[in-house]
Design a protein around this motif. Sequence first.
Motif, PDB file in Angstrom:
ATOM      1  N   ALA A  71       0.710  -1.253  -0.012  1.00 32.30           N
ATOM      2  CA  ALA A  71       0.128  -0.130  -0.133  1.00 32.30           C
ATOM      3  C   ALA A  71       0.780   1.168   0.039  1.00 32.30           C
ATOM      4  CB  ALA A  71      -0.748   0.043   1.329  1.00 32.30           C
ATOM      5  N   HIS A  72       1.885   1.470   0.892  1.00 23.81           N
ATOM      6  CA  HIS A  72       2.802   2.454   0.836  1.00 23.81           C
ATOM      7  C   HIS A  72       3.508   2.463  -0.693  1.00 23.81           C
ATOM      8  CE1 HIS A  72       2.643   3.241   5.129  1.00 23.81           C
ATOM      9  NE2 HIS A  72       3.151   2.123   5.349  1.00 23.81           N
ATOM     10  N   LEU A  73       4.037   1.675  -0.976  1.00 23.35           N
ATOM     11  CA  LEU A  73       4.600   1.510  -2.345  1.00 23.35           C
ATOM     12  C   LEU A  73       3.714   1.871  -3.541  1.00 23.35           C
ATOM     13  CD1 LEU A  73       6.810   0.574  -4.662  1.00 23.35           C
ATOM     14  CD2 LEU A  73       5.878  -1.621  -4.311  1.00 23.35           C
ATOM     15  N   ALA A  74       2.538   1.411  -3.320  1.00 28.61           N
ATOM     16  CA  ALA A  74       1.408   2.137  -4.638  1.00 28.61           C
ATOM     17  C   ALA A  74       1.066   3.603  -4.572  1.00 28.61           C
ATOM     18  CB  ALA A  74       0.148   1.302  -4.414  1.00 28.61           C
ATOM     19  N   PHE A  75       0.968   3.812  -3.379  1.00 29.27           N
ATOM     20  CA  PHE A  75       0.880   5.525  -3.224  1.00 29.27           C
ATOM     21  C   PHE A  75       1.960   6.224  -3.300  1.00 29.27           C
ATOM     22  CE2 PHE A  75       0.592   9.418  -0.465  1.00 29.27           C
ATOM     23  CZ  PHE A  75      -0.691   9.735  -1.155  1.00 29.27           C
ATOM     24  N   LEU A  76       3.237   5.822  -2.790  1.00 27.07           N
ATOM     25  CA  LEU A  76       4.217   6.667  -3.232  1.00 27.07           C
ATOM     26  C   LEU A  76       4.726   6.865  -4.670  1.00 27.07           C
ATOM     27  CD1 LEU A  76       6.502   5.816  -0.095  1.00 27.07           C
ATOM     28  CD2 LEU A  76       5.711   7.980  -0.704  1.00 27.07           C
ATOM     29  N   ALA A  77       4.424   5.948  -5.594  1.00 28.04           N
ATOM     30  CA  ALA A  77       4.572   5.833  -6.765  1.00 28.04           C
ATOM     31  C   ALA A  77       3.234   6.360  -7.819  1.00 28.04           C
ATOM     32  CB  ALA A  77       4.980   4.283  -7.359  1.00 28.04           C
ATOM     33  N   ASP A  78       2.282   6.689  -6.927  1.00 30.61           N
ATOM     34  CA  ASP A  78       1.045   7.152  -7.849  1.00 30.61           C
ATOM     35  C   ASP A  78       1.299   8.440  -8.407  1.00 30.61           C
ATOM     36  OD1 ASP A  78      -2.150   6.322  -7.972  1.00 30.61           O
ATOM     37  OD2 ASP A  78      -1.949   8.456  -7.970  1.00 30.61           O
ATOM     38  N   ASP A  79       0.857   8.666  -9.598  1.00 33.43           N
ATOM     39  CA  ASP A  79       0.769   9.980 -10.288  1.00 33.43           C
ATOM     40  C   ASP A  79       0.593  11.168  -9.351  1.00 33.43           C
ATOM     41  OD1 ASP A  79       1.747   8.700 -12.178  1.00 33.43           O
ATOM     42  OD2 ASP A  79      -0.031   9.089 -13.756  1.00 33.43           O
ATOM     43  N   VAL A  80      -0.452  11.085  -8.286  1.00 32.21           N
ATOM     44  CA  VAL A  80      -0.894  12.034  -7.433  1.00 32.21           C
ATOM     45  C   VAL A  80       0.263  12.647  -6.886  1.00 32.21           C
ATOM     46  CG1 VAL A  80      -1.014  10.857  -5.455  1.00 32.21           C
ATOM     47  CG2 VAL A  80      -2.634  12.691  -5.868  1.00 32.21           C
ATOM     48  N   LEU A  81       1.487  11.907  -6.503  1.00 24.72           N
ATOM     49  CA  LEU A  81       2.895  12.560  -6.054  1.00 24.72           C
ATOM     50  C   LEU A  81       3.583  13.058  -7.049  1.00 24.72           C
ATOM     51  CD1 LEU A  81       1.693  10.914  -3.400  1.00 24.72           C
ATOM     52  CD2 LEU A  81       3.936  10.686  -2.897  1.00 24.72           C
ATOM     53  N   SER A 134      16.124   0.885  -4.313  1.00 25.87           N
ATOM     54  CA  SER A 134      15.560   0.137  -5.511  1.00 25.87           C
ATOM     55  C   SER A 134      15.575  -1.321  -5.263  1.00 25.87           C
ATOM     56  CB  SER A 134      16.566   0.544  -6.729  1.00 25.87           C
ATOM     57  OG  SER A 134      16.586   1.922  -7.035  1.00 25.87           O
ATOM     58  N   LEU A 135      14.547  -1.860  -4.654  1.00 18.47           N
ATOM     59  CA  LEU A 135      14.540  -3.131  -4.133  1.00 18.47           C
ATOM     60  C   LEU A 135      14.042  -4.150  -5.217  1.00 18.47           C
ATOM     61  CD1 LEU A 135      13.724  -2.284  -0.554  1.00 18.47           C
ATOM     62  CD2 LEU A 135      15.682  -2.878  -1.426  1.00 18.47           C
ATOM     63  N   ASN A 136      14.030  -5.555  -4.888  1.00 23.08           N
ATOM     64  CA  ASN A 136      13.772  -6.397  -5.919  1.00 23.08           C
ATOM     65  C   ASN A 136      12.339  -6.614  -5.979  1.00 23.08           C
ATOM     66  OD1 ASN A 136      13.444  -9.026  -7.059  1.00 23.08           O
ATOM     67  ND2 ASN A 136      14.417 -10.215  -5.447  1.00 23.08           N
ATOM     68  N   VAL A 137      11.848  -6.551  -7.098  1.00 19.60           N
ATOM     69  CA  VAL A 137      10.274  -6.653  -7.326  1.00 19.60           C
ATOM     70  C   VAL A 137      10.326  -7.719  -8.415  1.00 19.60           C
ATOM     71  CG1 VAL A 137       9.693  -4.346  -6.876  1.00 19.60           C
ATOM     72  CG2 VAL A 137      10.245  -4.967  -9.265  1.00 19.60           C
ATOM     73  N   TYR A 172       4.420   1.508 -10.728  1.00 19.15           N
ATOM     74  CA  TYR A 172       4.390   0.526 -10.118  1.00 19.15           C
ATOM     75  C   TYR A 172       3.352  -0.218 -10.787  1.00 19.15           C
ATOM     76  CZ  TYR A 172       1.332  -2.165  -6.649  1.00 19.15           C
ATOM     77  OH  TYR A 172       0.738  -3.072  -5.911  1.00 19.15           O
ATOM     78  N   ASP A 173       3.502  -1.803 -10.738  1.00 16.12           N
ATOM     79  CA  ASP A 173       2.549  -2.632 -11.343  1.00 16.12           C
ATOM     80  C   ASP A 173       1.936  -3.398 -10.161  1.00 16.12           C
ATOM     81  OD1 ASP A 173       1.570  -4.793 -12.694  1.00 16.12           O
ATOM     82  OD2 ASP A 173       3.336  -5.227 -14.089  1.00 16.12           O
ATOM     83  N   PRO A 174       0.655  -3.666  -9.958  1.00 12.28           N
ATOM     84  CA  PRO A 174       0.118  -4.464  -9.014  1.00 12.28           C
ATOM     85  C   PRO A 174       0.429  -5.882  -9.069  1.00 12.28           C
ATOM     86  CG  PRO A 174      -1.431  -2.856 -10.082  1.00 12.28           C
ATOM     87  CD  PRO A 174      -0.360  -2.663 -10.834  1.00 12.28           C
ATOM     88  N   ALA A 175       0.993  -6.369 -10.219  1.00 14.06           N
ATOM     89  CA  ALA A 175       1.254  -7.811 -10.563  1.00 14.06           C
ATOM     90  C   ALA A 175       2.560  -8.021 -10.184  1.00 14.06           C
ATOM     91  CB  ALA A 175       1.163  -8.190 -12.012  1.00 14.06           C
TER      92      ALA A 175
END
Length: 511
Positions: A28-38, A385-388, A484-487
Amino acid sequence: MRTILCLVLACSGLLAQRSPVEEGALRAHLAFLADDVLEGRGTGQRGGELAVRYLETQLQVLGLQPANGASYRQAVRLSGVHLDAAASSLAFETPKGGVAAALGADLVVGVAGAEPTLAVDAPLVFVGHGIATPDGTRDDFKGLDVRGKVLVMLVGDRKGGAPMPLCCQAENYQGRWTYKFEEARRRGAAGALLVHTDASAGYGWTVVRNGWTGERFQQQGSGQSGAMQGWITEAFAIRLFAAAGQDFRALSAGADSAGFRPVPLPIRARGTLRSAVRSLEQWNVVGVLPGTDPALRDECLIYSAHWDHFGKGPDGAIYSGAVDNATGCAAVLALAEALAARLLPRSVLFLFPCAEEQGLLGSSAYVAGPLRPLAKTRLVINLESLNVVGPTRDIGLLGSDDPATRALCARAAAATGLALTPAKADPTGLCFRSDHFPFMRAGVPALSPGFSLDGGWDYLGDKAAAQAKASDFLNHYHRPSDRYDPAWNLAGLMQQVRFALELGRLAGTER
């Protein structure tokens, strides 16, 4: 009754094994921080201020104390410089006539100091890799006075010859662009132009161009007035040198030799650089969990992750920086939540530096004005830059290699079922490209475990497919497509977080 008791014991065992770090909250933190709103969390931009506000709010929610008196913020004073390309000009005079350079395609350039107008009129000299070691074992300048000259320098330490040094050895830093500009300043040069190749820089020309097209930043008062800085493509260097009657490839091939001598060029740079200049404050965000042991609480360890990326580009594109470095910020917030529920004997600082993408400016400012004494800082664990991609058998380490720190890392790896990735060559200077480095340079043990650009890990499952995915990140690095990619499979990231948690517990507990 016996059945109920067995069920209770079984449930207790499952709870004991439950990870103290929850992937859902981290995601959830990751998705928000990478969101276009920021808006890409840009330095000096509205999106950056939103990121700072989010981070300090999250620290407050988790119950962390402000680390800077009553504030979670530490001011970092910067100068912003934005080249006015339309009002600027730069050309090169050679014996065969003028050679024009197309901004963006052939060259990126800017002023080295915070000055609105810079008149450029200086000869060029090729200085190979531009390296001069303190012990005198290497000197690419050979006593040449380069004051008032523009230095043309190769990125990297060498093109061939002896094997590259292992990760975090001094020679790696001498290949970095930061070192090249520092050396030009030390010698009073009128500027420096770095010749780019993908191999020597570790990234493509697009990354360079994107980083220099918008506003660039420096710590206030740290710039070099009267000098320019920039990069040129290798193709342009070949064309420019040919117009001066020189073979660039032959000269660069000879730059590895200890006998290399600088080559003054019959080329003169002339032009005017006009820039918009401003002063601004940015913020490191810092919260603290006080230690529980009266004898150890004055000492601390630090978890860090830079919050900035490149924000909105001049063309309106959003550089959201999902991997770089919303992953690290989300991980540090998750670690703060885990440790807030189980305090350590030593205090723990959670540091989110600003302006990492501008040259590690926020972490350098913290080291220059630490909120806790550096002499009492046990360890810095920087997450970057962690492992996704997916889970691995190992974890890479960039940073301090002192035996005590590496022994702690080995124990943390064993406790989390990981092996330490063997040391390897670091031709692109990854060790010096993340926020652990200013601490390491100041003598504080500091590491960036699991830096995704390190690559080459021992992935579980289809290793070839996983490594292909990891390599593909370079196609998105410092570009708008780092989204960000939810997958995403965050199993590997969670391994890294558990390793960082265990390493912090060891460093925060042992006497």
